[in-house]
Design an enzyme around this catalytic site. Structure first.
Site, PDB file in Angstrom:
ATOM      1  N   CYS A  75      -1.928   8.997   2.672  1.00 55.13           N
ATOM      2  CA  CYS A  75      -1.775   8.688   1.253  1.00 55.13           C
ATOM      3  C   CYS A  75      -3.064   8.936   0.479  1.00 55.13           C
ATOM      4  O   CYS A  75      -3.041   8.969  -0.755  1.00 55.13           O
ATOM      5  CB  CYS A  75      -1.289   7.257   1.056  1.00 55.13           C
ATOM      6  SG  CYS A  75      -2.291   6.033   1.902  1.00 55.13           S
ATOM      7  N   GLU A 134       0.886  -1.163   0.000  1.00 49.79           N
ATOM      8  CA  GLU A 134       0.000   0.000   0.000  1.00 49.79           C
ATOM      9  C   GLU A 134       0.919   1.206   0.000  1.00 49.79           C
ATOM     10  O   GLU A 134       1.552   1.515   1.008  1.00 49.79           O
ATOM     11  CB  GLU A 134      -0.918  -0.045   1.222  1.00 49.79           C
ATOM     12  CG  GLU A 134      -2.138   0.845   1.079  1.00 49.79           C
ATOM     13  CD  GLU A 134      -1.858   2.267   1.492  1.00 49.79           C
ATOM     14  OE1 GLU A 134      -1.670   3.114   0.576  1.00 49.79           O
ATOM     15  OE2 GLU A 134      -1.801   2.546   2.688  1.00 49.79           O
TER      16      GLU A 134
END
Length: 476
Positions: free
Chosen positions: A282, A248
């Site tokens: 993010c 990720e």
């Protein structure tokens, strides 16, 4: 509360040293001292995890569920302490800290439920004459020892999204927390150490980057799950050898606000999505396209709200703006803003630095080649631009090397379906921000945003593999 913390090696606390200093991100002073492990300890942890493989795999699902429930209970009992650690080591304001602790609890609750749902299927085998005498079944079994590397920005919940499914699946694990925020993971380890798990079921080891090679390279580990920058993630994938890698990675999250959107709601959500925990997420909102018919109206309201955001005491519930993880990161963000302004952008509000704190900034007229537009800022910056054509706006969202999540504010079901089909991202969020995430969702990205999906059920699938059984009926 304690000022010194051990690491956890094969389920046991080891106060080997106090070599790692953890700073209070608001004051810059040393707040905690943490035991730091080396290569020998990592090797020991992997050996212990290998030895725990059968014990973890054979642990009944109700016992794995009960370990996770124990963690939930203890997280609730220690909630104030967990929040305080996040404020100190993570630099979070109290609202963000409470939110993350709440998600830590939810993530373990979901895993406790999923621990007893890892099943399989009975398969019909009589699809061909040659297999008519067979009956078949498949089930999921744990892959074995796994390794995890987590970043600084969500010390609890990003660790939880690896630890909780590993326990639910029956996988021994070793975890390397971020050097800037290791205490949160160690508190999870402290609670896990209270449980009756096979020796070697877990190790949580703050190690220097130079000592962390075994987390990636060692063939005894059967999966690597990494959360962090795309640069580091792709490098680790190259080194991981035969083991699967779940990553990720970074993002450059885009939003679109169409002409029929609720402007006030969109403004409220954009402010939160771009600037909560100072943009250090993010899926923080970074690029926003607004339909030209409402652009000026939305811009004015947005700038007013952003300019009113409060910075100050992180323990004050009204404080919204906190520090970036380091002063160097704050300097970088301001430098990127300045670069965009030099190339013709307008900074409508914010963008000043006070130590590690950057006041939330809204820019318009930004050249798409500027780093503040093209790269992941990981700071409190939002870029506005108008659009007139919906299809072209989707192209702009896709014109990024990242593809984590996108948020669209609109009411037209046809456009919603079109966006879901066309956007090259891992998740499309309608009438909310890309930062929307519920912890059972499949979560992850495409392109430079990563490989695979987190979310408990989906992480369990990565940490297990299918084992088939085909039995020929011979009249037993």
């Amino acid at each position: 509360m304690a000022k010194s913390f051990p690491y956890y090696l094969a389920n046991r606390a080891v106060q080997a040293n106090e070599d790692l200093e953890v700073l209070d991100k608001h004051t810059g002073e040393v707040a905690y001292r943490v035991a730091q492990a080396g290569d020998a300890e990592v090797d020991h942890a992997i050996t212990a995890a290998v030895e725990a493989r059968d014990g973890m795999a054979e642990l009944p699902s109700y016992r794995r569920r009960d370990v996770l429930r124990h963690c939930v209970r203890r997280f609730r009992e220690r909630q104030d302490e967990l929040v305080e650690v996040l404020i100190v080591e993570g630099g979070k304001v109290i609202r963000d800290a409470k939110g993350e602790v709440g998600r830590l609890i939810e993530t373990f609750e979901i895993a406790a439920e999923e621990a007893t749902r890892i099943g399989g299927e009975v398969m019909p085998m009589d699809i061909a004459e040659r297999a008519e005498a067979f009956w078949g079944l498949w089930k999921r079994v744990p892959v074995g020892p796994v390794s995890f590397i987590t970043p600084f920005n969500f010390p609890y919940n990003l660790a939880a999204h690896k630890i909780a499914p590993a326990i639910a699946a029956g996988c021994p694990f070793i975890l390397k927390p971020a050097e800037k925020t290791p205490v949160g993971a160690l508190l999870i380890g402290e609670i896990l150490a209270e449980c009756d798990l096979p020796e070697g079921a877990f190790s949580i080891l703050p190690v220097d980057r130079d000592e962390a090679a075994r987390f990636t390279d060692d063939d005894r580990l059967k999966l690597l799950s990494f959360t962090g920058s795309d640069k580091v993630g792709w490098m680790l994938k190259e080194r991981a050898g035969k083991k699967p890698v779940v990553m990720e990675l970074g993002g450059n999250a885009a939003c679109l606000v169409d002409a029929d959107a609720d402007i006030d709601d969109a403004v409220d959500r954009l402010v939160f999505g771009a600037f909560y925990q100072s943009g250090q997420s993010c899926i923080s909102v970074q690029r926003v396209q607004v339909h030209e018919a409402i652009y000026d109206q939305l811009k004015d309201r947005l700038v007013e709200k952003v300019g009113a955001l409060k910075k100050g005491d992180p323990r004050d519930p009204e404080t919204f703006v906190g520090p970036l993880i380091t002063e160097d990161d704050a300097r970088r963000v301001v430098e990127w803003i300045g670069e965009a302004v030099e190339q013709g952008a307008r900074c409508l509000v914010g963008g000043e630095r006070d130590g590690p704190v950057v006041t939330p900034a809204v820019l318009e007229g930004v050249d798409h080649d500027c780093r503040v537009y093209d790269e992941e800022v990981f700071g409190p910056v939002l870029v506005l631009e108008p659009f007139s054509d919906f299809e072209a706006a989707l192209d702009v969202i896709n014109a990024s090397r990242y593809g984590l999540q996108a948020g669209l504010f609109l009411r037209d079901i046809g456009k919603i379906h079109r966006a879901w089909n066309r956007l090259d991202v891992g998740g499309v969020i309608i009438n909310d921000i890309p930062a929307f995430r519920v912890d059972h969702m499949p979560y992850g990205g495409v392109k430079d945003s990563g490989l695979g999906r987190e979310g408990i059920r989906f992480a369990i699938e990565d940490m297990t593999e299918i084992r088939m059984l085909a039995v020929k009926d011979v009249g037993i």
